[in-house]
Scaffold this active site. Structure first.
Site, PDB file in Angstrom:
ATOM      1  N   TRP A 197      24.286 -10.568 -12.395  1.00  0.00           N
ATOM      2  CA  TRP A 197      24.367 -11.522 -13.500  1.00  0.00           C
ATOM      3  C   TRP A 197      23.552 -10.983 -14.682  1.00  0.00           C
ATOM      4  O   TRP A 197      22.422 -10.521 -14.519  1.00  0.00           O
ATOM      5  CB  TRP A 197      23.803 -12.893 -13.062  1.00  0.00           C
ATOM      6  CG  TRP A 197      23.726 -13.865 -14.198  1.00  0.00           C
ATOM      7  CD1 TRP A 197      24.767 -14.547 -14.759  1.00  0.00           C
ATOM      8  CD2 TRP A 197      22.561 -14.231 -14.949  1.00  0.00           C
ATOM      9  NE1 TRP A 197      24.329 -15.311 -15.807  1.00  0.00           N
ATOM     10  CE2 TRP A 197      22.975 -15.146 -15.945  1.00  0.00           C
ATOM     11  CE3 TRP A 197      21.216 -13.867 -14.878  1.00  0.00           C
ATOM     12  CZ2 TRP A 197      22.083 -15.709 -16.865  1.00  0.00           C
ATOM     13  CZ3 TRP A 197      20.330 -14.435 -15.793  1.00  0.00           C
ATOM     14  CH2 TRP A 197      20.768 -15.350 -16.770  1.00  0.00           C
ATOM     15  N   ASP A 365      30.090 -26.443 -22.175  1.00  0.00           N
ATOM     16  CA  ASP A 365      29.867 -27.357 -21.053  1.00  0.00           C
ATOM     17  C   ASP A 365      29.185 -28.654 -21.512  1.00  0.00           C
ATOM     18  O   ASP A 365      28.375 -28.645 -22.437  1.00  0.00           O
ATOM     19  CB  ASP A 365      28.949 -26.610 -20.054  1.00  0.00           C
ATOM     20  CG  ASP A 365      28.897 -27.272 -18.709  1.00  0.00           C
ATOM     21  OD1 ASP A 365      29.501 -28.341 -18.541  1.00  0.00           O
ATOM     22  OD2 ASP A 365      28.247 -26.695 -17.815  1.00  0.00           O
ATOM     23  N   ARG A 441      24.699 -23.291  -8.013  1.00  0.00           N
ATOM     24  CA  ARG A 441      24.537 -24.057  -9.246  1.00  0.00           C
ATOM     25  C   ARG A 441      24.926 -25.531  -9.016  1.00  0.00           C
ATOM     26  O   ARG A 441      25.619 -26.121  -9.838  1.00  0.00           O
ATOM     27  CB  ARG A 441      25.389 -23.444 -10.365  1.00  0.00           C
ATOM     28  CG  ARG A 441      24.815 -23.699 -11.735  1.00  0.00           C
ATOM     29  CD  ARG A 441      25.801 -23.375 -12.831  1.00  0.00           C
ATOM     30  NE  ARG A 441      25.179 -23.547 -14.133  1.00  0.00           N
ATOM     31  CZ  ARG A 441      25.834 -23.793 -15.245  1.00  0.00           C
ATOM     32  NH1 ARG A 441      27.144 -23.868 -15.245  1.00  0.00           N
ATOM     33  NH2 ARG A 441      25.193 -23.938 -16.374  1.00  0.00           N
ATOM     34  N   ASP A 476      35.725 -20.990 -17.393  1.00  0.00           N
ATOM     35  CA  ASP A 476      34.528 -20.509 -16.692  1.00  0.00           C
ATOM     36  C   ASP A 476      34.693 -20.580 -15.181  1.00  0.00           C
ATOM     37  O   ASP A 476      35.607 -21.232 -14.658  1.00  0.00           O
ATOM     38  CB  ASP A 476      33.331 -21.364 -17.139  1.00  0.00           C
ATOM     39  CG  ASP A 476      32.046 -20.564 -17.186  1.00  0.00           C
ATOM     40  OD1 ASP A 476      31.949 -19.568 -16.468  1.00  0.00           O
ATOM     41  OD2 ASP A 476      31.130 -20.953 -17.936  1.00  0.00           O
ATOM     42  N   MET A 477      33.790 -19.943 -14.455  1.00  0.00           N
ATOM     43  CA  MET A 477      33.797 -19.942 -12.977  1.00  0.00           C
ATOM     44  C   MET A 477      32.413 -19.462 -12.559  1.00  0.00           C
ATOM     45  O   MET A 477      32.092 -18.304 -12.719  1.00  0.00           O
ATOM     46  CB  MET A 477      34.880 -18.992 -12.493  1.00  0.00           C
ATOM     47  CG  MET A 477      35.234 -19.104 -11.041  1.00  0.00           C
ATOM     48  SD  MET A 477      34.082 -18.310  -9.930  1.00  0.00           S
ATOM     49  CE  MET A 477      34.067 -16.645 -10.529  1.00  0.00           C
ATOM     50  N   CYS A 524      35.634 -16.326 -18.381  1.00  0.00           N
ATOM     51  CA  CYS A 524      34.182 -16.259 -18.266  1.00  0.00           C
ATOM     52  C   CYS A 524      33.861 -16.577 -16.823  1.00  0.00           C
ATOM     53  O   CYS A 524      34.591 -17.313 -16.163  1.00  0.00           O
ATOM     54  CB  CYS A 524      33.571 -17.317 -19.201  1.00  0.00           C
ATOM     55  SG  CYS A 524      31.782 -17.498 -19.024  1.00  0.00           S
ATOM     56  N   ASP A 546      26.460 -13.304 -19.886  1.00  0.00           N
ATOM     57  CA  ASP A 546      25.605 -14.373 -20.410  1.00  0.00           C
ATOM     58  C   ASP A 546      24.424 -13.788 -21.167  1.00  0.00           C
ATOM     59  O   ASP A 546      23.731 -14.504 -21.893  1.00  0.00           O
ATOM     60  CB  ASP A 546      25.079 -15.239 -19.262  1.00  0.00           C
ATOM     61  CG  ASP A 546      26.061 -16.342 -18.897  1.00  0.00           C
ATOM     62  OD1 ASP A 546      27.044 -16.521 -19.632  1.00  0.00           O
ATOM     63  OD2 ASP A 546      25.828 -17.028 -17.876  1.00  0.00           O
TER      64      ASP A 546
HETATM   65  C1  GLA Z   1      28.229 -20.191 -17.688  1.00  0.00           C
HETATM   66  C2  GLA Z   1      28.726 -19.432 -18.894  1.00  0.00           C
HETATM   67  C3  GLA Z   1      27.942 -19.833 -20.115  1.00  0.00           C
HETATM   68  C4  GLA Z   1      28.060 -21.316 -20.326  1.00  0.00           C
HETATM   69  C5  GLA Z   1      27.604 -22.053 -19.090  1.00  0.00           C
HETATM   70  C6  GLA Z   1      27.883 -23.528 -19.201  1.00  0.00           C
HETATM   71  O1  GLA Z   1      26.945 -19.775 -17.339  1.00  0.00           O
HETATM   72  O2  GLA Z   1      28.671 -18.072 -18.667  1.00  0.00           O
HETATM   73  O3  GLA Z   1      28.393 -19.141 -21.239  1.00  0.00           O
HETATM   74  O4  GLA Z   1      29.383 -21.640 -20.643  1.00  0.00           O
HETATM   75  O5  GLA Z   1      28.275 -21.571 -17.921  1.00  0.00           O
HETATM   76  O6  GLA Z   1      27.491 -24.195 -18.067  1.00  0.00           O
END
Ligand code: GLA
Length: 731
Positions: A197, A365, A441, A476-477, A524, A546
């Site tokens: 990460w 988010d 998470r 996202d994931m 993402c 990120d």
């Molecule tokens: C992930 C994405 C971030 C953001 C967060 C939101 O970590 O990589 O850019 O969107 O989720 O929870």
């Protein structure tokens, strides 16, 4: 481009620069003869394969002690016939036997290329030709089709395999690699793109030696740890010269990339779905199609190898619409607000952004359900009216009224236990009902191998999308799969779970693309945890990491560029101190790094000084003025941060070679630095250019280079985290 020499039984796939050649051996199986620089016709099998008697081998024929599968370079190796390297295919029959005997039966050659149903694949819109070789095992009544597509103007061959069961019995596919090649020797460096990460796709280089070298994933996603992309290169190959081979997998789930060096120092390279936990049942008359592998070749160094992939993905993988359309400069509110926002706060960020020239506002988010932190709400894709009283419909309209487009974050594959979706459908998650479910998470993964789960998520997404003016989705994931268990799959089908999950994901992406063609998806996965060509097919750009720190990004973006075009590399300017590593870098450096990608911002511009705001306005104008060059030009790596650990340089050159943009970056400064110049590449030696106002010939720029000291200006003490852009224009 594709010929079959009937007399010598040789298939020859050749474009202007490379040849891929294989044959039908005397036992009816396929032998690999050659892959490399174009070598033309009139080839003979015994010129290119060793047939020799060796002591420890077993022989395929009783009367021929020189014909052993172990010693022969093969094209699609099987298990159990005297070849002790790992095979490309292995099945289990009803009687428990793993043996197959696949012999050449037929082949067809046609212009263009067909797409793979339910799977992402190159589109075949560029000039290409396809060869399908049919192999048959009459004891099982099993057909295996090997697909090869060669491109005319790109040094790329795509490969995949189709297994078609006949009428005699059911089989289980235990192992099916999409491509396998036996190389004559193993004198190669193996380059992989690994990390974690916020440290994605760092270049790691090692020398191959006896045994197996491999990377892969069994996490359910391609992952940040290893990318489904490998390069083999000769020791002396560098960015500008020498031979290199690329292997890239158009797939987003469990993969394996493997090189096996045997005792005679030959190399077997293979790539495909990871055989670990893969077990696909084929009933009578059913078939299975493997995802596509892309082979690329260069005899002009690694930049040229990357260009083959950049061209293929930009021109034949991403959706046609996004191949040419300019990508919007965006602002994303995540680092500016995290979960703490309401409509007014969002509108104030958007207003400031609009004033400096940003095109698209992305609401990240926290806009739905009870999502005020990361413990609740995932799965409830219904707007949170406490935060956004006018809904997504009202907010998107207000953003549009400011003159901006509107984008929205989703994490469709996930659910929190604290959500309505989970309350109503606790069985929707991936789990073993007899055991606890692990959380990542605070969330659980939805079982996308089940159609009803995918349909329910689509229904919720559709509701939001059709009632608003969303033109962009950040998809996202944020966690890996645990407790993998296909609850709904019959006992015989449990080993299909991971692949079925990915098929479910692809079906949802496909449906969104089909029904909302005006929406661009950016993929993402906690940043770059699923940055792969499979996702690129549905989503032309990806949030690269990120980590928005400019120094970290030098490594991440440089590493990513080996396998992916910079038009796919999401890169934003964020605030300092940086949220991931705490570093303070100048706005200029952050901008100069982010410019080489799909440019955007991830901060509240309203919090900046007037001077910084004007600077950002200028920067966006500059980006837009150079966007065509950056999005569609040729990107070359010049100085590697992985080698110097301090300096990086890259260049983007327009296709007509009349313009270029060079980025130079120095992490730590020192007194009395060694003299420094940057040698450019990709320009026309016959042209004259101005570089930041100074005149040069193309030849000088590409042979001697530009002296950096000329550009430091009055005050030569540049400090750490220094960056410099060079604007190159034909005079
Ligand atoms: C992930 C994405 C971030 C953001 C967060 C939101 O970590 O990589 O850019 O969107 O989720 O929870």
């Amino acid at each position: 481009m594709i010929t079959y020499d009937k007399n010598n039984k040789i298939f020859n796939l050749t474009n202007n620069e490379m040849s891929y050649i294989f044959c039908i051996l005397k036992n009816g199986k396929l032998g690999n003869l050659y892959y490399g620089d174009a070598i033309g016709e009139n080839l003979k099998i015994d010129q290119m394969i060793h047939f020799e008697k060796t002591s420890l081998t077993v022989n395929y024929f009783k009367n021929d002690d020189k014909f052993s599968m172990q010693n022969i370079k093969q094209e699609f190796p099987e298990y159990g016939r005297g070849d002790y390297r790992e095979p490309a295919i292995m099945l289990t029959r009803e009687n428990g036997s793993h043996l197959t005997d696949l012999f050449y039966k037929d082949h067809t050659i046609y212009k263009g290329k067909k797409s793979l149903e339910g799977l992402p694949s190159t589109r075949g819109e560029k000039i290409c030709e396809t060869l399908v070789v049919e192999l048959y095992d009459d004891i099982i009544d099993l057909t295996v089709k090997l697909y090869y597509t060669i491109y005319k103007n790109i040094n790329a061959i795509t490969r995949h395999v189709e297994v078609m069961n006949g009428e005699k019995e059911s089989v289980k596919i235990n192992r099916l690699l999409s491509a396998s090649i036996d190389f004559f020797d193993s004198d190669y460096q193996w380059l992989q793109f690994s990390g974690d990460w916020s440290r994605e796709r760092h270049l790691i280089e090692k020398k191959l030696s006896e045994g197996i070298t491999s990377v892969g994933s069994i996490k359910g996603t391609s992952s940040a740890e290893h990318n489904p992309f490998i390069i083999l290169k000769r020791e002396k190959t560098d960015e500008f010269k020498g031979e290199a081979y690329g292997f890239s997998f158009i797939y987003s789930g469990n993969f394996l990339a493997q090189g096996e060096v045997d005792s005679r120092k030959t190399l077997r390279m293979m790539m495909g779905i990871n055989p670990f936990q893969f077990n696909w049942k084929l009933d009578k008359k059913e078939s299975f199609v493997s995802p596509e592998v892309v082979l690329t070749y260069s005899n002009k160094g690694l930049n040229n190898l990357s260009h083959q992939l950049h061209d293929l993905y930009n021109k034949d993988l991403v959706q046609k619409k996004w191949m040419t359309q300019k990508r919007p400069v965006l602002i994303n509110n995540w680092e500016a607000t995290y979960f703490d926002f309401d409509e007014n706060r969002i509108l104030s960020i958007a207003k400031e952004a609009q004033q400096v020239g940003i095109d698209l506002f992305v609401l990240d988010d926290g806009w739905f359900g009870a999502r005020n932190d990361d413990t609740k709400g995932l799965g409830d894709w219904i707007v949170n009216k406490e935060k956004l009283p006018n809904g997504i419909q009202g907010l998107s309209k207000k953003i549009n009224d400011l003159g901006m487009k509107f984008g929205l974050w989703f994490e469709p594959e996930m659910v929190n236990e604290a959500s309505n979706l989970f309350k109503e459908h606790p069985d929707y998650i991936i789990s073993d009902p007899q055991r606890n479910s692990s959380v990542g998470r605070n969330q659980l993964v939805l079982d996308f191998s089940r159609k009803e789960v995918v349909d329910e998520i689509y229904r919720m997404m559709e509701n939001t999308l059709k009632n608003s003016t969303v033109e962009y989705i950040k998809w996202d994931m944020n966690r890996f799969i645990s407790e993998p268990f296909g609850k709904d799959l019959g006992l015989e089908h449990k080993g299909e779970f991971f692949h079925r999950y990915i098929l479910g994901l692809y079906s949802l992406l496909e449906k969104i693309n089909e029904n909302f063609p005006h929406i661009m998806i950016e993929s993402c996965a906690s940043g770059g945890n699923r940055f792969d060509p499979g996702l690129l097919y549905y989503a032309p750009q990806a949030w690269t990491s990120d980590n928005t720190d400019a120094v970290s990004r030098l490594f991440i973006q440089y590493g990513t560029s080996y396998g992916y075009p910079i038009s796919s590399i999401g890169s934003h300017v964020s605030e300092v101190p940086n949220h991931q590593v705490g570093r303070l870098t100048p706005l200029k450096t952050r901008t100069d790094v982010a410019l080489f990608g799909t440019f955007g911002y991830e901060l509240d511009i309203g919090k900046l000084s007037n001077e910084e705001k004007s600077q950002i306005e200028e920067d966006i104008k500059f980006f837009k003025g150079n966007q065509e060059l950056i999005q569609k030009g040729r990107f070359y790596r010049l100085i590697s941060p992985f080698k110097t650990n301090n300096e990086t340089a890259w260049i983007c050159v327009s296709n007509n070679k009349e313009e270029a943009l060079v980025g130079f970056y120095r992490i730590r400064n020192a007194a009395s630095n060694p003299l420094k110049k940057i040698i450019l590449t990709g320009l026309n030696p016959e042209y004259n250019y101005s570089v930041n106002g100074k005149e040069y010939s193309g030849r000088i720029l590409m042979k001697f280079g530009i002296l950096l000291t000329d550009f430091y200006g009055e005050n030569k003490v540049t400090g750490d985290y220094y960056s410099k852009l060079f604007v190159v224009k034909k005079i």
